[in-house]
Design an enzyme around this catalytic site. Structure first.
Site, mmCIF file in Angstrom:
data_model
loop_
_atom_site.group_PDB
_atom_site.id
_atom_site.type_symbol
_atom_site.label_atom_id
_atom_site.label_comp_id
_atom_site.label_asym_id
_atom_site.label_seq_id
_atom_site.Cartn_x
_atom_site.Cartn_y
_atom_site.Cartn_z
ATOM 1 N N ARG A 15 0.828 -1.217 0.000
ATOM 2 C CA ARG A 15 0.000 0.000 0.000
ATOM 3 C C ARG A 15 0.858 1.263 0.000
ATOM 4 O O ARG A 15 0.953 1.975 -0.987
ATOM 5 C CB ARG A 15 -0.952 -0.016 1.214
ATOM 6 C CG ARG A 15 -2.054 1.048 1.173
ATOM 7 C CD ARG A 15 -1.628 2.432 1.602
ATOM 8 N NE ARG A 15 -1.089 2.471 2.965
ATOM 9 C CZ ARG A 15 -0.591 3.558 3.518
ATOM 10 N NH1 ARG A 15 -0.527 4.704 2.833
ATOM 11 N NH2 ARG A 15 -0.097 3.525 4.739
ATOM 12 N N ASP A 16 1.544 1.519 1.081
ATOM 13 C CA ASP A 16 2.330 2.751 1.211
ATOM 14 C C ASP A 16 3.505 2.764 0.241
ATOM 15 O O ASP A 16 3.909 3.810 -0.263
ATOM 16 C CB ASP A 16 2.828 2.880 2.654
ATOM 17 C CG ASP A 16 3.307 4.281 3.000
ATOM 18 O OD1 ASP A 16 3.155 5.183 2.156
ATOM 19 O OD2 ASP A 16 3.827 4.472 4.108
ATOM 20 N N HIS A 207 6.688 4.716 12.583
ATOM 21 C CA HIS A 207 6.686 4.677 11.109
ATOM 22 C C HIS A 207 7.699 5.708 10.616
ATOM 23 O O HIS A 207 7.425 6.907 10.601
ATOM 24 C CB HIS A 207 5.267 5.020 10.624
ATOM 25 C CG HIS A 207 5.075 4.964 9.141
ATOM 26 N ND1 HIS A 207 4.257 4.047 8.535
ATOM 27 C CD2 HIS A 207 5.558 5.735 8.136
ATOM 28 C CE1 HIS A 207 4.251 4.250 7.226
ATOM 29 N NE2 HIS A 207 5.034 5.273 6.966
ATOM 30 N N HIS A 209 10.446 7.269 7.767
ATOM 31 C CA HIS A 209 10.922 7.390 6.390
ATOM 32 C C HIS A 209 12.406 7.763 6.440
ATOM 33 O O HIS A 209 12.875 8.353 7.403
ATOM 34 C CB HIS A 209 10.118 8.455 5.633
ATOM 35 C CG HIS A 209 8.750 7.979 5.240
ATOM 36 N ND1 HIS A 209 8.351 7.858 3.939
ATOM 37 C CD2 HIS A 209 7.687 7.582 5.997
ATOM 38 C CE1 HIS A 209 7.103 7.412 3.891
ATOM 39 N NE2 HIS A 209 6.676 7.241 5.136
ATOM 40 N N CYS A 240 4.925 9.838 0.296
ATOM 41 C CA CYS A 240 3.569 10.381 0.433
ATOM 42 C C CYS A 240 3.271 11.322 -0.732
ATOM 43 O O CYS A 240 4.008 12.282 -0.949
ATOM 44 C CB CYS A 240 3.419 11.130 1.756
ATOM 45 S SG CYS A 240 1.796 11.911 1.961
ATOM 46 N N ASN A 249 9.847 4.550 2.759
ATOM 47 C CA ASN A 249 9.837 4.031 4.119
ATOM 48 C C ASN A 249 11.169 3.356 4.424
ATOM 49 O O ASN A 249 11.912 2.972 3.517
ATOM 50 C CB ASN A 249 8.730 2.990 4.268
ATOM 51 C CG ASN A 249 7.350 3.549 4.021
ATOM 52 O OD1 ASN A 249 6.739 4.113 4.909
ATOM 53 N ND2 ASN A 249 6.842 3.370 2.805
#
Length: 303
Positions: A15-16, A207, A209, A240, A249
């Site tokens: 997803r991300d 989370h 990055h 993003c 990430n």
């Protein structure tokens, strides 16, 4: 401070990791990738997001993807939803866990969700209630915790207030996002000192990055506070769409390598994870940014 004995990784690559890529990865290739990730021992996969196809076309096959999943026992297949319409789709697709998102920055939230923070929080409260009725676990992302590309520094008090509100309405876990990868170990230390006075460690995930190459240092700082849950993406994929300059990430394989050498269990087989990374990188014709990828491809054994 003592390092945890084991860590749970939330694999967000499908997803991300894909949402910020220009190309669309065919559904069948996504399914094969997810199967390889599960084979490696990862027990949590964020499969996709039920968003409008014109917003994020890379995830436009979310319904088809969930329908065709070869689900394995003991693995959580999660979905990210932006609103009530997405929630209905996630219920119909029988996602195991429903994830929500809100930003600690008003400007970022408006760009990301076309709504202010208050509206987003009220909507999440309502959706959590519905999830409980459907016996679904829930997870919430709070983005731009350590800095925003539009507003700069973010008030920690505001972040913790939002976290408390989410806990009060019954969310199972909160992921605190360094969306643009700007955090330093000092910031993470200060933040977690304050956060853990309010929120239980077993409800916290981090989370990170790796925009400025500090993700692993920030992760290690979190480990020293006993944090046991981290989001990561195979190959370091991601970013993003509404945060200019945000790179991928922190890579799943880089985290696993560090944790294993610290004596921390993950349940992940490094060689099988390498296979999964190779598969998606070849499918997308790109070179992963993870540090371990070049080590893997330069020798038969990781070090």
């Amino acid at each position: 401070m003592k390092l945890p004995q084991s860590v749970i990784l939330r694999e967000v690559g499908p997803r991300d990791g894909l949402q910020n890529e220009k190309q669309f990865v065919p559904t069948e290739k996504k399914l094969e990738w997810i199967d390889l990730l599960v084979e490696s021992g990862l027990s949590y996969i964020e499969v996709s997001s039920f968003v409008r196809p014109d917003w994020i076309p890379q995830l436009s096959d979310s319904v088809d993807l969930f329908t065709k999943l070869n689900k394995k026992d003991g693995v959580t297949y999660a979905a990210l939803v932006p609103n009530k319409r997405g929630l209905i789709s996630a219920f119909e697709a029988d996602a195991d866990e429903i994830n929500f998102f809100v930003s600690a920055s008003e400007t970022h939230n408006l760009k990301n969700k076309n709504a202010n923070i208050e509206h987003s929080m009220n909507e999440i409260r309502s959706m959590i209630t519905e999830c409980k009725q459907h016996k679904k676990t829930t997870r919430a992302y709070i983005s731009t915790v350590f800095g925003c590309p539009y507003e700069g520094n973010i008030n920690t008090v505001q972040v913790i207030k939002m976290a408390n509100q989410l806990v009060e309405c019954g969310v199972d876990e909160i992921s605190f996002g360094d969306t643009i990868g700007i955090a330093t170990p000092y910031q993470v230390n200060e933040f977690l000192e304050d956060l853990l006075k309010e929120i239980s460690v077993d409800q916290i995930a981090m989370h990170f990055h790796d925009t400025y190459g500090r993700a692993m240092a920030n992760l290690y700082t979190s480990l020293l506070f006993g944090i046991e849950r981290f989001d990561s993406s195979t190959g370091g994929l991601g970013g993003c769409p509404y945060a200019p300059g945000a790179s991928g990430n922190v890579a799943t394989e880089d985290i696993v390598s560090l944790l294993h050498r610290l004596g921390i269990s993950t349940g992940v087989d490094e060689k099988k994870l390498h296979h999964a990374t190779n598969y998606i990188s070849e499918a997308m014709n790109l070179t992963p940014v993870s540090k371990l990828f070049s080590v893997w491809n330069g020798s038969k054994e990781s070090i």
